[in-house]
Scaffold this motif. Structure first.
Motif, PDB file in Angstrom:
ATOM      1  N   THR A  91       7.272  -1.461  13.609  1.00 40.28           N
ATOM      2  CA  THR A  91       7.584  -2.818  13.134  1.00 40.28           C
ATOM      3  C   THR A  91       6.370  -3.435  12.436  1.00 40.28           C
ATOM      4  N   ARG A  92       5.194  -3.202  12.984  1.00 43.08           N
ATOM      5  CA  ARG A  92       3.985  -3.747  12.351  1.00 43.08           C
ATOM      6  C   ARG A  92       3.774  -3.145  10.963  1.00 43.08           C
ATOM      7  N   PHE A  93       4.058  -1.847  10.857  1.00 37.43           N
ATOM      8  CA  PHE A  93       3.953  -1.225   9.536  1.00 37.43           C
ATOM      9  C   PHE A  93       4.936  -1.859   8.558  1.00 37.43           C
ATOM     10  N   GLU A  94       6.130  -2.153   9.028  1.00 44.01           N
ATOM     11  CA  GLU A  94       7.112  -2.810   8.176  1.00 44.01           C
ATOM     12  C   GLU A  94       6.593  -4.175   7.728  1.00 44.01           C
ATOM     13  N   GLN A 140      -8.245  -0.739  13.024  1.00 45.08           N
ATOM     14  CA  GLN A 140      -9.017  -1.864  12.474  1.00 45.08           C
ATOM     15  C   GLN A 140      -8.258  -2.659  11.416  1.00 45.08           C
ATOM     16  N   ARG A 141      -7.120  -2.132  10.971  1.00 41.21           N
ATOM     17  CA  ARG A 141      -6.317  -2.919  10.025  1.00 41.21           C
ATOM     18  C   ARG A 141      -5.957  -4.256  10.662  1.00 41.21           C
ATOM     19  N   ARG A 142      -5.714  -5.234   9.859  1.00 43.14           N
ATOM     20  CA  ARG A 142      -5.329  -6.554  10.354  1.00 43.14           C
ATOM     21  C   ARG A 142      -3.870  -6.841   9.978  1.00 43.14           C
ATOM     22  N   TRP A 143      -3.202  -7.569  10.810  1.00 42.06           N
ATOM     23  CA  TRP A 143      -1.838  -7.969  10.492  1.00 42.06           C
ATOM     24  C   TRP A 143      -1.564  -9.346  11.090  1.00 42.06           C
ATOM     25  N   ILE A 144      -0.583 -10.023  10.545  1.00 38.63           N
ATOM     26  CA  ILE A 144      -0.213 -11.365  10.996  1.00 38.63           C
ATOM     27  C   ILE A 144       0.971 -11.254  11.941  1.00 38.63           C
ATOM     28  N   GLY A 145       0.781 -11.669  13.188  1.00 39.64           N
ATOM     29  CA  GLY A 145       1.848 -11.596  14.179  1.00 39.64           C
ATOM     30  C   GLY A 145       2.857 -12.702  14.020  1.00 39.64           C
TER      31      GLY A 145
END
Length: 539
Positions: A301-304, A369-374
């Motif tokens: 889901t995070r990759f999506e 280490q990649r960043r994502w917005i929850g």
């Protein structure tokens, strides 16, 4: 009516005493019953005797042993000849007590019946006996029928003697009151012995049922261990029997009695009972990220989200004046391809295996280490600490903490088994069951025992446990290995101090591995074996 003198009474008391000793030391019910009948015959100088046992449904008296000197008949018991006589019904067609058969009468009322001449008796139905006499040219006359009941008054058998003979003339005579009292004493003694044996058998059945109950609990908790709980005891006994039959070498002195076999079998059934305390999500952890569910779905889901955010960012850039849309599309395609590749890489890493390369571990750390917005709008690292820890597991699917939790099952097994008040003939169950993760070089667990500190039985179970685990195809985290590979691994274990090399030699030489494989392994796993190439084995 001939009564006994003091010498004859003393002889009978000696016979009762001798029988008492035998009843206490012999645990074979059929042998005991035959001994009881023989002593009763000799004590009363009876020509024949019958011992009845109640049927399971308590509706019949079944002939168990039948003896007759004149007719030279011996059926049931040690004879190996089945009893041909029919059963005596305890109830009629209306469910009423059958009081016409003397054995049934004695059984119902718990009373002895002493008949001087059955052809003159009109109380009981002796038509069956008359037919018996006519068919065999025999003459039945005096009968003594004595019931055998346990301490609760439950019928355990009926002893019937026929045709007492005068010791001097050989003439048929009635059974005397003294005969009756001695046989009643013998029957009471026999009933106590039979009850004792029955109670022991019931306790052993209860113990085995409780053991099976524990295994059912483990199986229901984790269906992947069902095969293991079933096959380790089986393989243990196969190897132990092969060692028992070995007449030469370091293990030539190892022998087992039937009691030893029962003890080892029970230990095999209980060898993993501690797993009942191990959390299901650890026992059944099929992938590195699995807990109650496989968390790889969260990472997907995070990759999506990253793929969507990259596309949105590209669209926004295209709206800017003078934007190079072709370059933006190319850059987006490259980024999304990279993200999809990383997603596939983590999916593979999540499966686990024999060994994760250090470079692959580093790649996981880089992706983390990649960043994502929850969903809450906060930016965070792509993988949290626990996910990173699990995805970089080098061997299998368990973290060090989870592996310790799994290994703790043997500590719990020992703790549980040592807490039980084992009888003398089962006192080694905790040691046998608790030693299957020890090593010959002292590097095993939980106690770090060496070969000299372990019984042969515990060392046998260690081999059975490892071989079954290697070949098992029902584990959630691995496929069953080929037979040749399993033997290669086991052979190396025999060389590096993990398992007993002498037992491994018998395991191969007696082809225990092959017998077990054909019986319990998938045929696709059974490949050709060149025993000369198995490490640690000399043909």
């Amino acid at each position: 009516m001939q009564e006994l003198n003091q010498t004859q009474i003393a002889e009978r008391l000696d016979q009762l005493t001798e029988l008492s000793v035998q009843l206490g030391s012999n645990h074979d019910t059929d042998v005991l019953l035959e001994r009881i009948l023989l002593v009763a015959k000799r004590m009363t100088n009876a020509d024949g005797g019958t011992l009845y046992r109640p049927s399971e449904d308590k509706r019949y008296l079944n002939f168990h042993i039948l003896l007759n000197d004149t007719l030279q008949t011996h059926q049931g018991g040690s004879s190996g000849v089945p009893v041909t006589a029919g059963s005596v019904p305890l109830f009629d067609d209306n469910g009423e007590k059958n009081l016409t058969a003397v054995a049934a009468y004695a059984a119902h009322f718990g009373l002895s019946v002493n008949i001087e001449d059955v052809y003159k008796a009109d109380v009981f139905n002796f038509s069956g006996m008359v037919k018996f006499d006519q068919l065999r040219n025999y003459h039945s006359q005096s009968f003594l029928t004595v019931p055998m009941s346990d301490h609760e008054g439950v019928l355990v058998g009926v002893l019937q003697l026929i045709n007492s003979k005068d010791s001097e003339t050989g003439a048929i005579r009635a059974f005397t009151p003294t005969d009756q009292r001695f046989i009643e004493a013998l029957s009471a003694q026999a009933a106590v012995a039979l009850t004792h044996q029955r109670l022991i058998a019931q306790l052993e059945e209860l113990l085995e049922a409780l053991v099976n109950l524990i295994n059912i609990g483990i199986d229901e908790k984790s269906p992947y261990t069902g095969r293991h709980c079933q096959f380790v005891p089986e393989l243990t006994m196969m190897l132990a029997e092969a060692v028992h039959e070995t007449g030469s070498g370091p293990l030539a002195d190892f022998h087992m009695t039937d009691a030893d076999r029962k003890e080892l079998w029970l230990a095999g059934l209980l060898h993993d009972c501690g797993k009942i305390t191990t959390p299901v999500h650890v026992v059944d952890k099929a992938t590195k990220l699995e807990t109650i569910f496989d968390r790889i779905a969260l990472i997907d889901t995070r990759f999506e989200v990253l793929l969507r955010d990259a596309e949105i960012a590209a669209l926004k850039r295209k709206l800017e004046p003078g934007a190079d849309t072709a370059a933006i599309d190319a850059e987006l395609a490259q980024l999304q391809a990279s993200l999809r590749e990383e997603r596939e890489f983590l999916r593979v890493a999540n499966v686990g295996g024999e060994g994760m390369k250090p470079d692959d571990q580093e790649r996981v750390r880089a992706i983390a280490q990649r960043r994502w917005i929850g969903p809450d709008g906060a930016e965070r690292a792509f993988l949290d600490e626990d996910e990173l820890l699990n995805l970089t597991i080098r061997f299998g699917t368990l973290t060090d903490a989870e592996r310790k939790e799994i290994n703790n099952h043997i500590v719990m097994t020992i703790k549980m088994l040592e807490a039980l008040p084992w009888p003398k003939h089962l006192k080694n169950v905790p040691e046998y069951a608790g030693g299957h993760h020890e090593r010959m070089d002292g590097k095993g667990y939980p106690r770090g025992l060496t070969k000299d500190q372990m019984s042969v039985q515990a060392r046998v179970m260690a081999i059975a446990d490892i071989f079954e685990a290697l070949t098992a195809k029902d584990r959630p985290y691995k496929k069953g290995k080929m037979l040749s590979e399993s033997l290669r691994i086991l052979g190396n274990f025999s060389l590096n101090g993990h398992i007993d090399p002498d037992l491994f030699d018998i395991f191969i030489r007696k082809k225990i591995y092959l017998e077990f494989a054909h019986k319990n392994m998938d045929e696709k796993q059974i490949d050709d074996i060149d025993e000369a190439k198995i490490p640690g084995y000399q043909p």
